[in-house]
Design an enzyme around this catalytic site. Structure first.
Site, PDB file in Angstrom:
ATOM      1  N   ASN A 181      -7.760  -2.614  14.390  1.00 59.33           N
ATOM      2  CA  ASN A 181      -9.145  -2.674  13.895  1.00 59.33           C
ATOM      3  C   ASN A 181      -8.986  -3.977  13.036  1.00 59.33           C
ATOM      4  OD1 ASN A 181      -7.996  -1.982  11.770  1.00 59.33           O
ATOM      5  ND2 ASN A 181      -9.568  -0.085  11.417  1.00 59.33           N
ATOM      6  N   ASP A 233       0.830  -1.177  -0.015  1.00 56.86           N
ATOM      7  CA  ASP A 233      -0.001   0.033   0.216  1.00 56.86           C
ATOM      8  C   ASP A 233       0.687   1.249   0.241  1.00 56.86           C
ATOM      9  OD1 ASP A 233       1.047  -0.610   2.583  1.00 56.86           O
ATOM     10  OD2 ASP A 233      -1.049  -0.566   3.579  1.00 56.86           O
ATOM     11  N   HIS A 244      -7.443  -4.412  10.106  1.00 55.14           N
ATOM     12  CA  HIS A 244      -7.172  -4.234   8.979  1.00 55.14           C
ATOM     13  C   HIS A 244      -5.966  -5.002   8.469  1.00 55.14           C
ATOM     14  CE1 HIS A 244      -4.902  -0.246   9.625  1.00 55.14           C
ATOM     15  NE2 HIS A 244      -4.085  -1.158   9.278  1.00 55.14           N
ATOM     16  N   GLU A 250      -9.903  -1.380   5.152  1.00 55.07           N
ATOM     17  CA  GLU A 250     -10.354  -1.159   6.454  1.00 55.07           C
ATOM     18  C   GLU A 250     -11.738  -2.150   6.710  1.00 55.07           C
ATOM     19  OE1 GLU A 250      -8.738   0.396   8.581  1.00 55.07           O
ATOM     20  OE2 GLU A 250      -8.193   2.448   8.141  1.00 55.07           O
TER      21      GLU A 250
HETATM   22  C1  GLP Z   1      -0.692   0.224   8.593  1.00 58.39           C
HETATM   23  C2  GLP Z   1      -0.073  -0.598   7.417  1.00 58.39           C
HETATM   24  C3  GLP Z   1      -0.441  -1.873   7.612  1.00 58.39           C
HETATM   25  C4  GLP Z   1       0.257  -2.531   9.055  1.00 58.39           C
HETATM   26  C5  GLP Z   1      -0.544  -1.905  10.023  1.00 58.39           C
HETATM   27  C6  GLP Z   1      -0.102  -2.336  11.310  1.00 58.39           C
HETATM   28  O1  GLP Z   1      -1.716   0.984   8.678  1.00 58.39           O
HETATM   29  N1  GLP Z   1      -0.868  -0.018   6.303  1.00 58.39           N
HETATM   30  O2  GLP Z   1       0.188  -2.796   6.529  1.00 58.39           O
HETATM   31  O3  GLP Z   1      -0.057  -3.842   9.040  1.00 58.39           O
HETATM   32  O4  GLP Z   1      -0.674  -0.484   9.824  1.00 58.39           O
HETATM   33  O5  GLP Z   1       0.969  -1.479  11.968  1.00 58.39           O
HETATM   34  P1  GLP Z   1       2.002  -1.689  12.977  1.00 58.39           P
HETATM   35  O6  GLP Z   1       2.652  -3.086  12.363  1.00 58.39           O
HETATM   36  O7  GLP Z   1       2.820  -0.766  13.024  1.00 58.39           O
HETATM   37  O8  GLP Z   1       0.949  -2.043  14.046  1.00 58.39           O
END
Ligand code: GLP
Length: 261
Positions: free
Chosen positions: A137, A68, A139, A144
């Site tokens: 959440n 992304d 995702h 989302e």
């Molecule tokens: C972001 C990314 C995801 C990631 C998620 C969790 O928003 N787009 O790919 O898995 O958040 O992030 P973290 O690993 O820092 O908790």
């Protein structure tokens, strides 16, 4: 879904890295990797970087596709996922920047750029191993809650919760972009192997919903229940709300030697 528990984030990273190294070795150094940003995969990347430095792994001929990208950040912005991937993956892992793709969040037409990105993944022959984190959440990538389980790479609007979670990377919460380009749940579902890493108690609710909850667009990660080869590697804190934890640990211990990884 295969569930692997480890004591801490470092051991989660080491285990996930060993799976990726195995995939790359079997592909004779020419695997296609799916890359995630966020803090969760950083120990995995660190463990891979150590293997590369030791001369035990060569990723220079691997292709990669990021999951992304934010829409609207100026080119070169340190928090654009293109830059994050460059700093945390491409350089430390010795990858060829020309073989590493990130959606074009600065495109004049982000919707067209998203569709083109989806086609590029397919034309490259798909993803051999897709690394994933999970949002608090539920995702994955930036899909989302309420995202379609069959969605393709497209433009999405971030929830207030995700923007709050990611505000730590920006000078002010208002600087977090509102839109993104993200691979869809259908796109991610086509990867030949999905490898999700999660650590910390703040992920325990989302992890339990992903593994034991109903298949639901309200927990986008639950789509991995449909994936033919999904491995979830979590630390004890992230496993804290799993009702079936004893059973998963028992399976880990009794894994037959002949069972492929
Ligand atoms: C972001 C990314 C995801 C990631 C998620 C969790 O928003 N787009 O790919 O898995 O958040 O992030 P973290 O690993 O820092 O908790």
């Amino acid at each position: 879904m295969e569930i692997i528990t480890r004591a801490d984030a470092e051991s989660v990273g080491a285990y996930a890295a060993s799976i990726i190294a195995d995939v790359v070795t079997r592909a004779d150094g020419r695997a296609t990797l799916g890359l995630a940003t966020g803090s969760s995969p950083l120990p995995t990347y660190a463990a891979l970087a150590a293997l590369v430095r030791a001369g035990d792994l060569d990723l220079a001929r691997c292709q990669a596709f990021a999951l992304d990208e934010y829409v609207g950040l100026p080119a070169g912005h340190p928090q654009s996922y293109r830059e994050v991937i460059r700093r945390t993956v491409v350089e430390p892992l010795g990858m060829d920047p020309d073989l590493v793709h990130v959606p074009d969040g600065a495109a004049a037409n982000p919707a067209a750029a998203a569709a083109a990105y989806d086609r590029t993944i397919a034309e490259a022959g798909g993803i051999d191993v897709q690394i994933l984190g999970i949002g608090s959440n539920g995702h994955i990538a930036f899909n989302e809650p309420t995202s379609s389980m069959t969605s393709r790479t497209r433009v999405k609007t971030l929830t207030a919760r995700t923007r709050r979670d990611n505000a730590r990377y920006f000078d002010s919460p208002d600087d977090v972009p509102v839109h993104c380009i993200t691979q869809g749940l259908g796109t991610i579902g086509e990867s030949r192997r999905a490898l999700l890493v999660a650590t910390g108690a703040n992920k325990a609710t989302a992890v339990a919903a992903m593994i034991e909850g109903p298949l639901s667009a309200m927990c986008p990660a639950s789509v991995l229940q449909l994936h033919p080869h999904a491995t979830v590697v979590i630390d004890d804190e992230a496993a804290g709300q799993l009702a079936g934890i004893e059973h998963y640990r028992d399976i880990q211990l009794r894994r037959p030697e002949w069972q492929p990884r």
